[in-house]
Design a protein around this motif. Sequence first.
Motif, PDB file in Angstrom:
ATOM      1  N   VAL A  55       0.834  -1.200   0.000  1.00 52.16           N
ATOM      2  CA  VAL A  55       0.000   0.000   0.000  1.00 52.16           C
ATOM      3  C   VAL A  55       0.872   1.256   0.000  1.00 52.16           C
ATOM      4  O   VAL A  55       0.650   2.185  -0.787  1.00 52.16           O
ATOM      5  CB  VAL A  55      -0.965  -0.007   1.207  1.00 52.16           C
ATOM      6  CG1 VAL A  55      -1.671   1.330   1.356  1.00 52.16           C
ATOM      7  CG2 VAL A  55      -1.986  -1.143   1.066  1.00 52.16           C
ATOM      8  N   ILE A  85      -4.978   2.755  -4.528  1.00 53.10           N
ATOM      9  CA  ILE A  85      -5.551   2.160  -3.336  1.00 53.10           C
ATOM     10  C   ILE A  85      -6.977   2.679  -3.180  1.00 53.10           C
ATOM     11  O   ILE A  85      -7.209   3.887  -3.157  1.00 53.10           O
ATOM     12  CB  ILE A  85      -4.710   2.491  -2.079  1.00 53.10           C
ATOM     13  CG1 ILE A  85      -3.266   2.011  -2.273  1.00 53.10           C
ATOM     14  CG2 ILE A  85      -5.339   1.897  -0.834  1.00 53.10           C
ATOM     15  CD1 ILE A  85      -3.116   0.528  -2.557  1.00 53.10           C
ATOM     16  N   LYS A  87     -10.101   3.014  -0.818  1.00 51.48           N
ATOM     17  CA  LYS A  87     -10.433   3.008   0.613  1.00 51.48           C
ATOM     18  C   LYS A  87     -11.928   2.805   0.807  1.00 51.48           C
ATOM     19  O   LYS A  87     -12.712   2.960  -0.127  1.00 51.48           O
ATOM     20  CB  LYS A  87      -9.968   4.320   1.246  1.00 51.48           C
ATOM     21  CG  LYS A  87      -8.467   4.493   1.142  1.00 51.48           C
ATOM     22  CD  LYS A  87      -7.997   5.798   1.740  1.00 51.48           C
ATOM     23  CE  LYS A  87      -6.470   5.852   1.600  1.00 51.48           C
ATOM     24  NZ  LYS A  87      -5.915   7.099   2.035  1.00 51.48           N
ATOM     25  N   LYS A  88     -12.302   2.456   2.037  1.00 48.81           N
ATOM     26  CA  LYS A  88     -13.720   2.210   2.345  1.00 48.81           C
ATOM     27  C   LYS A  88     -14.600   3.396   1.999  1.00 48.81           C
ATOM     28  O   LYS A  88     -15.779   3.237   1.693  1.00 48.81           O
ATOM     29  CB  LYS A  88     -13.887   1.851   3.822  1.00 48.81           C
ATOM     30  CG  LYS A  88     -13.459   0.441   4.132  1.00 48.81           C
ATOM     31  CD  LYS A  88     -13.851   0.060   5.552  1.00 48.81           C
ATOM     32  CE  LYS A  88     -13.368  -1.332   5.833  1.00 48.81           C
ATOM     33  NZ  LYS A  88     -14.410  -2.260   6.155  1.00 48.81           N
ATOM     34  N   PHE A  93     -15.860   1.057  -3.446  1.00 45.13           N
ATOM     35  CA  PHE A  93     -15.412   0.057  -2.484  1.00 45.13           C
ATOM     36  C   PHE A  93     -16.446  -1.037  -2.215  1.00 45.13           C
ATOM     37  O   PHE A  93     -16.089  -2.225  -2.261  1.00 45.13           O
ATOM     38  CB  PHE A  93     -14.973   0.711  -1.165  1.00 45.13           C
ATOM     39  CG  PHE A  93     -14.327  -0.257  -0.223  1.00 45.13           C
ATOM     40  CD1 PHE A  93     -12.956  -0.471  -0.259  1.00 45.13           C
ATOM     41  CD2 PHE A  93     -15.069  -0.965   0.711  1.00 45.13           C
ATOM     42  CE1 PHE A  93     -12.342  -1.368   0.598  1.00 45.13           C
ATOM     43  CE2 PHE A  93     -14.478  -1.870   1.572  1.00 45.13           C
ATOM     44  CZ  PHE A  93     -13.107  -2.077   1.515  1.00 45.13           C
ATOM     45  N   SER A 111      -9.336  -3.584   4.713  1.00 46.20           N
ATOM     46  CA  SER A 111      -9.901  -2.240   4.750  1.00 46.20           C
ATOM     47  C   SER A 111      -9.571  -1.425   3.507  1.00 46.20           C
ATOM     48  O   SER A 111     -10.116  -0.352   3.312  1.00 46.20           O
ATOM     49  CB  SER A 111      -9.417  -1.491   5.992  1.00 46.20           C
ATOM     50  OG  SER A 111      -8.007  -1.427   5.986  1.00 46.20           O
ATOM     51  N   THR A 112      -8.664  -1.933   2.667  1.00 49.55           N
ATOM     52  CA  THR A 112      -8.379  -1.279   1.392  1.00 49.55           C
ATOM     53  C   THR A 112      -8.242  -2.337   0.301  1.00 49.55           C
ATOM     54  O   THR A 112      -8.037  -3.518   0.585  1.00 49.55           O
ATOM     55  CB  THR A 112      -7.076  -0.431   1.439  1.00 49.55           C
ATOM     56  OG1 THR A 112      -5.968  -1.281   1.702  1.00 49.55           O
ATOM     57  CG2 THR A 112      -7.177   0.689   2.467  1.00 49.55           C
ATOM     58  N   THR A 114      -6.423  -2.887  -3.665  1.00 51.17           N
ATOM     59  CA  THR A 114      -5.576  -2.395  -4.750  1.00 51.17           C
ATOM     60  C   THR A 114      -6.327  -2.615  -6.059  1.00 51.17           C
ATOM     61  O   THR A 114      -6.765  -3.725  -6.347  1.00 51.17           O
ATOM     62  CB  THR A 114      -4.236  -3.151  -4.793  1.00 51.17           C
ATOM     63  OG1 THR A 114      -3.519  -2.879  -3.591  1.00 51.17           O
ATOM     64  CG2 THR A 114      -3.398  -2.712  -5.982  1.00 51.17           C
TER      65      THR A 114
END
Length: 150
Positions: A55, A85, A87-88, A93, A111-112, A114
């Motif tokens: 990350v 990346i 993210k939430k 997402f 929580s992330t 790619t």
Amino acid sequence: MELTIEIKKYLERSVLGWLATVSSENEPNVSPKEIFNYYGTDKIIIANIASPRTVQNIEQNEKVCLSFIDILVQKGFQVKGKAKIIKKSSADFPEMESVLTKMTGGHFPFSTITEITVERVKPIIAPRYVFYPETTETEQIENAKKVYGF
């Protein structure tokens, strides 16, 4: 670049991939990835389960390389592209998470994600296919089972 049916097939059949990244100090890192799949027509998504270096590197340098193979057939692909990346808080997402959570069964929280936009693809094949062109996939599978004790 659009992902072909063959690339998608190998993504679904591969149980492990290797994601190469590079830090801002040009330090390479290769990290095994277990939960990944295609997304849309030109993207591959990967659950970031235990990937702090991956990350961090992608946040500094978006260029990546992902390699994956079907371990029995010993064929697959090397994919190069640009990663980011997710993210939430991203609108994408939840849908991406749904694709990857089906694969984890909820056993590996992340929580992330790619997201790789594919730019170039190159096939990977075992040397046996090159040196012995008469080799069939069935023969390769049988040989791999013997070698790896399946």
